[in-house]
Structure formats: structure tokens, C-alpha cells
Write an enzyme that holds these catalytic residues in place. Structure first.
Site, PDB file in Angstrom:
ATOM      1  N   HIS A  75       0.937  -1.103   0.086  1.00  0.00           N
ATOM      2  CA  HIS A  75       0.108  -0.105   0.084  1.00  0.00           C
ATOM      3  C   HIS A  75       1.101   1.271  -0.037  1.00  0.00           C
ATOM      4  CE1 HIS A  75      -3.486   2.435   1.270  1.00  0.00           C
ATOM      5  NE2 HIS A  75      -2.619   3.262   1.944  1.00  0.00           N
ATOM      6  N   GLU A  76       1.933   1.422   0.880  1.00  0.00           N
ATOM      7  CA  GLU A  76       2.983   2.543   0.953  1.00  0.00           C
ATOM      8  C   GLU A  76       3.739   2.640  -0.454  1.00  0.00           C
ATOM      9  OE1 GLU A  76       2.212   4.851   3.222  1.00  0.00           O
ATOM     10  OE2 GLU A  76       0.725   3.328   4.160  1.00  0.00           O
ATOM     11  N   GLU A  98      -6.558   6.771  -0.920  1.00  0.00           N
ATOM     12  CA  GLU A  98      -6.198   5.480  -0.024  1.00  0.00           C
ATOM     13  C   GLU A  98      -7.016   4.160  -0.765  1.00  0.00           C
ATOM     14  OE1 GLU A  98      -4.402   5.235   2.542  1.00  0.00           O
ATOM     15  OE2 GLU A  98      -3.822   7.212   2.100  1.00  0.00           O
ATOM     16  N   HIS A 135       1.894   4.577  -3.107  1.00  0.00           N
ATOM     17  CA  HIS A 135       2.008   5.810  -2.757  1.00  0.00           C
ATOM     18  C   HIS A 135       3.029   6.470  -3.564  1.00  0.00           C
ATOM     19  CE1 HIS A 135      -1.609   6.353  -0.751  1.00  0.00           C
ATOM     20  NE2 HIS A 135      -1.468   5.762   0.472  1.00  0.00           N
TER      21      HIS A 135
END
Length: 658
Positions: free
Chosen positions: A175-176, A265, A179
Site C-alpha cells: 500500500h505504501e 487510499e 503511494h
């Protein structure tokens, strides 16, 4: 089809522009409000004072107050952004209480975290990100901070490192990393700066009120007027007004921050599942947050400033969803697990999902046996198609690649002292005469022990697979970033001396050197990130010609340079291209060409990568070295290209609906 990496970057770019517009509207409203409030207060005092009522209204005072408010907001925002830029992601992580995790850590949770981040970074085709450990935070959370993959860091709380299983941790890290790949980090830094500027307005109001309230000006209004204190009362009222306006501005700013963050998100969740092919891992991490006593909350006083950067909600954001920077946990879980029965996971440490021994052995064998094989064009095209969109097969391959590295090389790459020897050895020439000339330069400019270690590591470095060399650079970067500024200056000089000592430095070795310094310099020097200046390739015929001509004259493609060049040029029909002679395609012109081409819009850069792939695969195959050179050029064009899975079945494909 995987989610379009360049469309995600375009969305982040549009979100940034929307943020700028909304910030401008908010600033105009706050400046106008300051002017109006100042004018109303002055008007009241003018008409209530017979001596002032006959005088001209002092319009310069409201105008000056508005100008001061504008200057305060803009300078505060610019200062904060510049402050964060100077520290990169490291500054944000340290402000939140993070400490750097080094490879020599003996803590099992930290070691596992390092291993997961290494695998997933290499699979994504980006340098391994330094990790900052928030050891005082029991909540399960994480964040990515920085302006680009060159200065990005990951922050992970102790609650996440110790309380999640490996597959859950992979989901969070995936997930990070999304980004990082999607371009969200720069927007997040700008959000902090924008809100800081607006917050200063209210802060100045509080300072004014506090100063005047405790400065002895507490007489009655008549006494104040008789003693000339009316001006002080005006300033006091303006101070109260600034507090109110600053609070309103902060509220608006937080609403903007929340609106921008929530959709990013959802997108990061989808990208993480595409990466790991394991929605249960990410959903499991969210379920653990719901069951944990501390949830995902952070206790550091600075947590609110970066609330939009976290994996999950890190601070209290009010009773309504308007201020929430993250979607509700329930909605995120249901998107990942539509059949969820509402049960939370009390303890996720019992479930460990990792690449199986059989799969790992097979992939390691493929890496070791494929050193001189030719790579089919279809496999290279598949890797190009996954630029910015790594999947589970790439992670498995990266894990196997790490296992295939000789132990002394792997250990040295994680050691602040030995990492320099590893990178020096990568630039050593196979010709013994030239190599001794390089060693002579090293002995002149480097520490004796580093030279000895370089000689010791040289046979192992020469033995590794070509496709392990670029990942080795990426693996070494976080350790190299930990050296001191003085050591960096010495390293930079030695590196240049090695390059200059070998007058026939190969194209692949040159690309490795360029990649290393591109990602290392922002840690120690002020490097301005490239700005998009070209939205079409029509005016870039010369740099495109240099790039494709260099590849057409090198390696496997050099047998038929005209055909190779034509294959790449066919993918850039709007550009006037010319096959240049080999002597016009040196490393200097190529460096200049790439510096210009990196200023293209992202979707143009991936077309350039595709044209390069077509050039080296003009006869439908390429050598492993050419395939890795393509990945190096993609990195220099800021197109993170995952490993090329030559001859292996791709798994983990997802549709947009999934």
C-alpha cells in the site's frame, strides 16, 4: 489489465492542481475576510469617536492588514515546504519520532520488516527504501514520505512490525509503495505546507491577543480612548478576528486534505492487492487494526500534521466523516473481502505467508542458469507493460534474486563500510590491465581497508548474474545513504576516478553509475527534480535519435543497426528521427539526451521505453545484459520497471474490477 501507472500519476497531478486552486480560493477568502474585519472595526471606532468621524477613512490600514495576511500565509507555506524538502522523507519521519533501522539490527521484527521492504522495493524496480521505526507507537500504522523514490522513506510503527503476520505486513508495505509509485508523496508534503501557512494566521492572532491581554491595557474603553489606547483595542479585536479566521481556514484546509486523501487510499489498496495478489493480507491488517486496543492511533504530538499520510487513521478526526482522511475501516475491508462476516482478527502473528521453498529453489535456479540466455521480446514487452504496476511474480522473483546473491556480497551491501567496496567492484573492468589502473586510482583516493575489501569482493561480484547487478545497486542505496557527508564526498570522487580510469566503460556499467548517483545525490546535495516541459515528442527528434541510435549500435542489435533503429523509430511516428553514426552516440551525448527526455510527460516517457525495447528486440530477442540495460534506462527516465521474468509464467494478473 493492471491499473494504469501513468493515469494514476496524472490523477495525482490533477489532484495537486485542484489543491492549488482550492488553496488559492481559501487564501483569497482569508485575506478578504481580514480586510473586511479590519475595516468594520475601524469604522466602528471612527463613528463612535467624534474626533475621528470627520476624518478620511484610513483605507490603507485594511489593505495593509490584507497584504500582511497574504504574506504570512504564503511565506509560511513556502517555508514549511522548503523545510520538508531539505530533509526529504527523513525529516518527516524523524519529526514523527522515527529512528532509522539499520541492517545489523538483532531484533527479529525489524529484520523481517527489512526483508519485506527489500523484496517489494526490488520487485517494483525502485531503490530499497530506508525504514524508520516508530518504536513508541503501539498503534498499527505506516507511512511513506518524500518527494520521489530517490529521497523516500518508509515509517512503520512497532504495533505494525510486531503485531502483523508477514502477508499482512506485505499488504501494508505494498500500500505504501503504491503511494511512492503513484506520485502521492509530493502532494502530501505540499498539503502539510499549505495547512501550515493557513494555521499561522490563527497563531499570529493568538500571539497578539496574549501579548495585549497581559500588557497592562485593561482599562475601560473611555480611559483607553482618553489615554490613546483605542488603537490597542483595535489591534486586540483584529487579533481575535485572526483567531476566528485562522480556525475557519484550518477547517477548510482540513476538509481539502481529507477530500484529496480518501480516494488516494482506495487506489493504494487496489494497487497493493495487485502487487501481492493477496487481498486477505491487506484485509487482515485492517481487521487487526479494528481489533487492536490502540487501533491505528499515534501518540506523538506531531501526528495530526501528517494525518493524511498514514496507512490508516492516525488521529481523532471528529464525529463526522467530513474531516476523515481515510475511508472507514469497514468500507475498506469490504472492498477487499466482499464476503467478510464482520469478525476482526485479535492476533495476526500466527499466519505467515512466504514464497515456498520449492518455488524459491526453482526461481533461484532460473536466475543462476539464465546468465547468458537470450530474453524473448514478449517477456521484455510484458515487463514494460508493468511499469509502475508490479505483481506477485515480481516479488517472488526479487526474493529469489536476493537468495542468489553470494553471502559476502549481500553482507557487504548491508554494511556502511563494505557497501562502498561492493559498488566500486561493480565498476571494475574485466580486463586485468585496466582493472589494475582502476585499483591504482582507488589506492590514491580511497581508504586502504576499502581497497582491500574491494579486491576480496571482486571475484564474487564478477560471478553474479547480470540481472542481479541493478538490484544490487538498489539494495545498496539505503546503506550508502547512511554514510557521512565527508564519506560521500570521498565516495563520489573515487567513483568518478573509476569511471574515468576505464576509457571504454560499457553502456550497462555507465547506466549503473548514473542510476546510483541519481538516487544518492538528493541525500547529500540540493537537486532540483525535473519538471514536465514537453507534452509531445515532435520537438525532441535529436535526443530521441541519440537514445535509439546508441542502443542500435550497441551489443546484440549492432549487427543490423538500421533495422534495430527502424523498429524503435516506428513507435514514435510523430518525431523526425535519424540514425546517427556510432561516434556521435557516446556516453556524454546520451547523458544530455536523457536529461532532456526526462522532462517529458509520464505517458511520453513510457513510449520512449517501449521504443528502446523495440530497438534492442528488433529480431525478437535480446541478451540478458541488454534487457537489464533497458531497465536501467527506464529508471533514468523515472519509469520504475519491474524485473523481467524471462521464460516464466506471469501470475497475479488482476482486472480493474477486482
Amino acid at each position: 489489465m493492471p491499473t494504469d501507472f501513468f493515469e494514476r500519476q496524472a490523477q495525482a497531478h490533477r489532484s495537486t492542481w485542484w489543491l492549488v486552486v482550492m488553496f488559492a480560493v481559501a487564501v483569497i477568502g482569508l485575506v478578504g475576510g481580514t480586510m473586511v474585519v479590519t475595516a468594520v472595526i475601524l469604522q466602528y471606532y471612527q463613528f463612535s469617536d467624534h474626533q475621528l468621524s470627520s476624518q478620511r477613512f484610513p483605507w490603507e490600514i485594511p489593505l495593509g492588514a490584507g497584504a500582511a495576511a497574504l504574506l504570512l500565509i504564503c511565506s509560511g507555506s513556502l517555508f514549511k515546504v522548503a523545510q520538508l524538502r531539505a530533509g526529504g522523507g527523513t525529516g518527516v519521519a524523524e519529526r514523527l519520532g522515527g529512528r532509522r533501522i539499520y541492517p545489523n539490527t538483532s531484533d527479529p521484527a525489524e529484520k523481517r520488516l527489512l526483508n519485506v521492504v527489500e523484496e517489494m522495493s526490488l520487485a517494483a524496480g525502485i531503490p530499497v527504501l530506508p525504514i524508520f521505526y516508530l518504536s513508541e507507537e503501539e498503534g498499527i500504522n505506516a507511512f511513506a514520505a518524500g518527494y520521489s523514490s530517490s529521497d523516500a522513506v518508509l515509517g512503520v510503527t512497532r504495533g505494525a512490525a510486531e503485531g502483523l503476520s508477514r502477508d499482512q505486513l506485505q499488504g501494508v508495505i505494498g500500500h505504501e509503495l503504491s503511494h511512492v509509485l503513484n506520485g502521492d508523496m509530493r502532494m502530501n508534503i505540499r498539503l502539510i505546507g499549505v495547512l501550515h501557512g493557513i494555521l499561522l494566521l490563527g497563531l499570529v492572532g493568538r500571539i497578539v491577543v496574549r501579548a495585549l491581554s497581559h500588557g497592562g491595557h485593561r482599562s475601560s474603553r473611555r480611559d483607553s480612548k482618553d489615554s490613546g489606547g483605542g488603537a490597542m483595542m483595535v489591534i486586540l479585536l483584529i487579533g481575535f478576528a485572526l483567531i476566528v479566521l485562522g480556525s475557519i481556514g484550518t477547517l477548510i484546509g482540513n476538509l481539502i486534505k481529507a477530500a484529496v486523501s480518501r480516494q488516494r487510499e482506495y487506489l493504494a489498496d487496489a494497487s497493493a492487492v495487485q502487487f501481492t495478489r493477496n487481498p486477505d493480507g491487506l484485509a487482515g491488517a485492517l481487521k487487526r487494526i479494528g481489533a487492536a486496543i490502540a487501533g491505528s492511533k499515534l501518540v506523538t504530538p506531531a501526528a495530526a500534521e501528517a494525518s493524511h499520510m498514514y496507512f490508516a487513521q492516525g488521529v481523532w478526526e471528529g464525529f463526522t466523516g467530513l474531516m476523515a482522511t481515510h475511508p472507514p475501516l469497514r468500507e475498506r475491508i469490504l472492498r477487499l473481502d466482499p464476503q467478510w462476516d464482520g469478525k476482526l482478527i485479535a492476533d495476526g502473528r500466527g499466519s505467515v505467508a512466504d514464497i515456498s521453498s520449492e518455488t524459491a529453489a526453482g526461481l533461484v535456479g532460473a536466475v543462476e542458469q539464465g546468465r547468458n540466455e537470450e530474453v524473448p521480446a514478449a517477456d521484455i514487452a510484458e515487463s514494460v507493460r508493468h511499469v509502475g504496476n508490479p505483481i506477485e511474480s515480481h516479488r517472488e522473483y526479487a526474493a529469489a534474486l536476493l537468495r542468489s546473491l553470494p553471502r559476502p556480497v549481500n553482507a557487504a551491501a548491508h554494511d556502511p563500510y563494505g557497501v562502498r567496496a561492493v559498488l566500486y567492484a561493480l565498476l571494475l573492468d574485466r580486463d586485468a590491465t585496466i582493472r589494475e589502473r582502476q585499483y591504482a586510482r582507488l589506492e590514491q583516493f580511497s581508504e586502504p581497508d576499502v581497497v582491500v575489501l574491494t579486491r576480496q569482493l571482486q571475484p564474487a561480484i564478477f560471478s553474479i548474474d547480470v540481472r542481479s547487478r541493478l538490484p544490487l545497486v538498489d539494495l545498496a542505496l539505503p546503506t550508502l545513504r547512511a554514510i557521512s557527508p565527508a564519506q560521500y564526498r570521498d565516495f563520489d570522487q573515487c567513483f568518478r576516478e573509476l569511471v574515468e580510469a576505464d576509457n571504454r566503460l560499457g553502456l550497462f556499467e555507465w547506466a549503473l553509475a548514473q542510476i546510483l548517483m541519481r538516487h544518492l545525490r538528493p541525500q547529500f546535495e540540493t537537486v532540483k527534480p525535473p519538471q514536465v516541459r514537453f507534452y509531445g515528442l515532435a520537438k525532441l527528434g535529436h535526443p530521441c535519435s541519440i537514445l535509439l541510435s546508441t542502443l542500435a549500435h550497441s551489443g546484440h542489435a549492432a549487427a543490423l543497426p538500421e533495422s534495430a533503429f527502424a523498429a524503435g523509430a516506428a513507435l514514435l511516428p510523430e518525431t523526425s528521427l535519424t540514425l546517427l553514426p556510432a561516434h556521435e552516440c557516446g556516453l556524454g551525448p546520451l547523458r544530455t539526451a536523457l536529461a532532456e527526455l526526462v522532462s517529458c510527460a509520464p505517458k511520453l516517457r513510457v513510449r520512449l521505453v517501449g521504443a528502446c525495447a523495440a530497438t534492442i528486440c528488433a529480431d525478437d530477442v535480446a541478451t540478458v545484459e541488454e534487457a537489464e540495460l533497458l531497465r536501467g534506462i527506464a529508471d533514468l527516465l523515472e519509469c520504475p520497471m519491474p524485473p523481467i521474468l524471462a521464460g516464466q509464467k506471469m501470475t497475479g494478473e488482476m482486472t480493474n474490477d477486482e
